[in-house]
Design an enzyme around this catalytic site. Structure first.
Site, PDB file in Angstrom:
ATOM      1  N   TYR A  20       0.793  -1.141  -0.001  1.00 26.40           N
ATOM      2  CA  TYR A  20       0.122  -0.028   0.046  1.00 26.40           C
ATOM      3  C   TYR A  20       0.852   1.213  -0.065  1.00 26.40           C
ATOM      4  O   TYR A  20       0.602   2.236  -0.953  1.00 26.40           O
ATOM      5  CB  TYR A  20      -1.011   0.039   1.121  1.00 26.40           C
ATOM      6  CG  TYR A  20      -1.618   1.209   1.427  1.00 26.40           C
ATOM      7  CD1 TYR A  20      -2.830   1.553   0.495  1.00 26.40           C
ATOM      8  CD2 TYR A  20      -1.387   1.968   2.635  1.00 26.40           C
ATOM      9  CE1 TYR A  20      -3.585   2.742   0.889  1.00 26.40           C
ATOM     10  CE2 TYR A  20      -2.047   3.336   2.914  1.00 26.40           C
ATOM     11  CZ  TYR A  20      -3.121   3.582   1.969  1.00 26.40           C
ATOM     12  OH  TYR A  20      -3.837   4.627   2.055  1.00 26.40           O
ATOM     13  N   CYS A  76       3.943   1.327  -0.859  1.00 24.54           N
ATOM     14  CA  CYS A  76       4.842   1.579  -2.087  1.00 24.54           C
ATOM     15  C   CYS A  76       3.779   1.940  -3.025  1.00 24.54           C
ATOM     16  O   CYS A  76       4.312   2.930  -3.900  1.00 24.54           O
ATOM     17  CB  CYS A  76       5.238   0.134  -2.534  1.00 24.54           C
ATOM     18  SG  CYS A  76       7.014  -0.042  -2.191  1.00 24.54           S
ATOM     19  N   LYS A 119       1.338   4.254  -3.091  1.00 24.72           N
ATOM     20  CA  LYS A 119       0.926   5.409  -2.794  1.00 24.72           C
ATOM     21  C   LYS A 119       2.206   5.973  -3.175  1.00 24.72           C
ATOM     22  O   LYS A 119       2.219   7.167  -3.716  1.00 24.72           O
ATOM     23  CB  LYS A 119       0.436   5.438  -1.647  1.00 24.72           C
ATOM     24  CG  LYS A 119      -0.915   4.997  -0.833  1.00 24.72           C
ATOM     25  CD  LYS A 119      -1.911   5.946  -1.601  1.00 24.72           C
ATOM     26  CE  LYS A 119      -3.385   6.012  -1.166  1.00 24.72           C
ATOM     27  NZ  LYS A 119      -4.236   6.449  -1.966  1.00 24.72           N
ATOM     28  N   VAL A 131      -8.397   0.329  14.245  1.00 25.77           N
ATOM     29  CA  VAL A 131      -8.345   0.136  15.674  1.00 25.77           C
ATOM     30  C   VAL A 131      -9.439   0.804  16.332  1.00 25.77           C
ATOM     31  O   VAL A 131      -9.910   0.066  17.189  1.00 25.77           O
ATOM     32  CB  VAL A 131      -6.928   0.331  16.192  1.00 25.77           C
ATOM     33  CG1 VAL A 131      -6.814   1.780  16.194  1.00 25.77           C
ATOM     34  CG2 VAL A 131      -6.894  -0.497  17.349  1.00 25.77           C
ATOM     35  N   PHE A 187     -12.088  -1.185  19.051  1.00 29.20           N
ATOM     36  CA  PHE A 187     -12.085  -0.797  20.412  1.00 29.20           C
ATOM     37  C   PHE A 187     -13.497  -0.499  20.923  1.00 29.20           C
ATOM     38  O   PHE A 187     -14.122  -0.804  21.878  1.00 29.20           O
ATOM     39  CB  PHE A 187     -11.138   0.143  20.817  1.00 29.20           C
ATOM     40  CG  PHE A 187      -9.799  -0.267  21.084  1.00 29.20           C
ATOM     41  CD1 PHE A 187      -9.296  -1.691  20.707  1.00 29.20           C
ATOM     42  CD2 PHE A 187      -8.682   0.535  21.050  1.00 29.20           C
ATOM     43  CE1 PHE A 187      -7.867  -1.999  20.551  1.00 29.20           C
ATOM     44  CE2 PHE A 187      -7.466   0.132  20.981  1.00 29.20           C
ATOM     45  CZ  PHE A 187      -7.057  -1.070  20.930  1.00 29.20           C
ATOM     46  N   GLY A 197       0.566  -3.488  21.772  1.00 31.25           N
ATOM     47  CA  GLY A 197      -0.036  -2.254  21.702  1.00 31.25           C
ATOM     48  C   GLY A 197       0.856  -0.959  21.990  1.00 31.25           C
ATOM     49  O   GLY A 197       0.632   0.065  22.427  1.00 31.25           O
ATOM     50  N   ARG A 257       0.413   6.311  17.489  1.00 36.08           N
ATOM     51  CA  ARG A 257      -0.129   6.935  16.665  1.00 36.08           C
ATOM     52  C   ARG A 257      -0.613   8.524  16.771  1.00 36.08           C
ATOM     53  O   ARG A 257      -0.885   8.726  18.208  1.00 36.08           O
ATOM     54  CB  ARG A 257      -1.688   6.254  15.987  1.00 36.08           C
ATOM     55  CG  ARG A 257      -1.375   4.994  15.472  1.00 36.08           C
ATOM     56  CD  ARG A 257      -0.540   5.098  13.910  1.00 36.08           C
ATOM     57  NE  ARG A 257      -0.567   3.661  13.136  1.00 36.08           N
ATOM     58  CZ  ARG A 257       0.237   2.814  13.528  1.00 36.08           C
ATOM     59  NH1 ARG A 257       1.503   3.098  14.074  1.00 36.08           N
ATOM     60  NH2 ARG A 257       0.300   1.857  12.873  1.00 36.08           N
TER      61      ARG A 257
HETATM   62  N1  UDP Z   1      -4.193  -2.815  16.106  1.00 40.36           N
HETATM   63  C1  UDP Z   1      -4.648  -3.365  17.547  1.00 40.36           C
HETATM   64  N2  UDP Z   1      -5.890  -3.829  17.690  1.00 40.36           N
HETATM   65  C2  UDP Z   1      -6.975  -3.933  16.611  1.00 40.36           C
HETATM   66  C3  UDP Z   1      -6.537  -3.188  15.516  1.00 40.36           C
HETATM   67  C4  UDP Z   1      -5.206  -2.761  15.288  1.00 40.36           C
HETATM   68  O1  UDP Z   1      -3.616  -3.374  18.331  1.00 40.36           O
HETATM   69  O2  UDP Z   1      -7.906  -4.264  17.126  1.00 40.36           O
HETATM   70  C5  UDP Z   1      -3.212  -1.836  15.941  1.00 40.36           C
HETATM   71  C6  UDP Z   1      -2.326  -2.306  14.564  1.00 40.36           C
HETATM   72  O3  UDP Z   1      -1.488  -3.331  14.702  1.00 40.36           O
HETATM   73  C7  UDP Z   1      -1.751  -0.790  14.373  1.00 40.36           C
HETATM   74  C8  UDP Z   1      -2.583   0.075  15.137  1.00 40.36           C
HETATM   75  O4  UDP Z   1      -3.471  -0.682  15.853  1.00 40.36           O
HETATM   76  O5  UDP Z   1      -0.419  -0.749  15.067  1.00 40.36           O
HETATM   77  C9  UDP Z   1      -3.354   0.991  14.225  1.00 40.36           C
HETATM   78  O6  UDP Z   1      -4.025   0.214  13.430  1.00 40.36           O
HETATM   79  P1  UDP Z   1      -5.114   0.556  12.301  1.00 40.36           P
HETATM   80  O7  UDP Z   1      -5.985  -0.436  11.671  1.00 40.36           O
HETATM   81  O8  UDP Z   1      -6.175   1.514  13.184  1.00 40.36           O
HETATM   82  O9  UDP Z   1      -4.426   1.445  11.269  1.00 40.36           O
HETATM   83  P2  UDP Z   1      -3.030   1.892  10.861  1.00 40.36           P
HETATM   84  O10 UDP Z   1      -2.857   3.485  11.818  1.00 40.36           O
HETATM   85  O11 UDP Z   1      -2.016   1.142  10.920  1.00 40.36           O
HETATM   86  O12 UDP Z   1      -3.196   2.640   9.417  1.00 40.36           O
END
Ligand code: UDP
Length: 354
Positions: free
Chosen positions: A162, A164, A166, A210, A214, A230, A234
């Site tokens: 993805y 790459c 982009k 994520v 949650f 975790g 971000r």
């Molecule tokens: N992640 C997590 N639990 C989840 C879903 C995702 O710990 O139920 C982690 C995932 O591995 C990543 C981060 O949360 O490190 C953010 O993932 P997301 O899918 O939101 O998108 P990203 O920010 O990676 O594009």
């Protein structure tokens, strides 16, 4: 302005369309799915076309010809898809988007192309922590449009297809710009969240981002899974802040955004994924009347268990937004608690209305 919004039915596209209409623009929205645009259906300056761009090349060329500005948001933009359907990710995010860009070249149309903060990949600290005096220094994760190199994993970690795709699209636009054949602006969003970001999965069903996992766990039960503990971080950016910046880019005063790349994000809103789980639990009790004794447990899982083979991760990414501050006088206003709480509110209210 007459704006063609490709991908108008997605999370960012639907918020952007709402605000473009409020600003007086005329918008044609193209998307495979228009559910998030339902409330705009009757708007007199809005036309929705339910199309898969892969089957509508000729019609797209006509739509581009009829517009003043093309905004291209069409993408598979969800990490689980990078792993489960890498070829689809490449074809849509590179080949199909390239066709749109080249139509803009042929027709002399301005293009706002959505890219991703995923292009930056990982931090130096994640690959050579032992060589650094302070691997936790935030400057090592502060990504700037014009100076930060990209660090991606190997080919068998196909999450990076993805990134790459982009990246290559950005480089092609840059080259068309150098040749004087395209006026473009590239956007790199940093983890936008807000109402309608994704569907909420029930236990074991689908893999959205994520926040939605949650939220689903808080509302419907099941554990909050922490991929690889975790520890990844971000910067969460509230969608209204992001759209404020996008509107300034659409306006493009004095051509200030021509052939520019912009990070859009909230550098002050950094949190680890575990921290996000705990913050959402806290807010759920404090602001939405959740039962503190019935909160979902946190469960650590590996990346492969959660996403399958080929997963890899971006350890940390902080947007350097000095360009947007300087050229557009834009600054995000929503702090982390408000960003997360306002995003949660929509889902809590939806669940209570059922
Ligand atoms: N992640 C997590 N639990 C989840 C879903 C995702 O710990 O139920 C982690 C995932 O591995 C990543 C981060 O949360 O490190 C953010 O993932 P997301 O899918 O939101 O998108 P990203 O920010 O990676 O594009």
């Amino acid at each position: 302005m007459k704006i063609l919004n490709l991908g108008a039915g997605g999370f960012i596209g639907s918020h952007l369309t709402t605000r473009l209409l409020a600003e007086g623009h005329q918008v044609t929205g193209v998307d495979i799915n228009g559910d998030k645009l339902d409330t705009l259906a009757a708007h007199h300056r809005f036309t929705y076309l339910g199309r898969d761009i892969r089957d509508a090349e000729g019609e797209l060329a006509e739509l581009i010809a009829a517009s003043d500005l093309v905004v291209d948001l069409i993408a598979h933009a969800n990490p689980s898809l990078y792993v489960s359907r890498p070829l689809d990710v490449f074809h849509l995010n590179f080949s199909e988007n390239l066709k749109i860009a080249e139509t803009c070249v042929r027709q002399g149309k301005r293009l706002i192309q959505f890219s991703s903060c995923e292009v930056y990949g990982k931090t130096v600290a994640s690959i050579v922590p032992g060589l650094l005096a302070n691997p936790d220094d935030p400057d090592l994760a502060l990504f700037a449009e014009e100076s930060t190199p990209f660090i991606l994993g190997p080919v068998n970690r196909h999450r990076w297809i993805y990134s790459c795709a982009k990246q290559l699209l950005e480089r092609v636009l840059h080259a068309y710009g150098l040749a004087g054949e395209l006026i473009y602006t590239i956007i790199r969003p940093f983890n936008f969240i807000g109402p309608r970001i994704d569907y909420l999965p029930r236990e074991g069903e689908g893999v959205p981002r994520v926040f939605s996992h949650f939220m689903g766990a808080l509302l419907h039960g099941g554990p909050m899974r922490l991929v690889n503990g975790g520890r990844q971080r971000r910067c969460y950016t509230y969608i209204d802040d992001a759209v404020d910046c996008l509107l300034r880019i659409v306006d493009n005063p004095g051509g200030v955004c021509d052939r520019q790349i912009f990070n859009i994000g909230s550098p002050a809103n950094e949190i680890s994924i575990k921290g996000l789980a705990l913050l959402m639990q806290e807010l759920y009790v404090e602001q939405f009347g959740g039962d503190p004794f019935a909160l979902p447990p946190l469960l650590e899982v590996s990346g492969e268990e959660f996403y399958g083979d080929g997963y890899d991760d971006s350890d940390r990414r902080i947007p350097d937004i000095s360009k947007a501050e300087h050229l557009l006088n834009w600054r995000p206003r929503f702090d982390l608690r408000r960003t997360v709480a306002d995003s949660m509110r929509y889902y809590v209210e939806q669940a209570r209305q059922r």
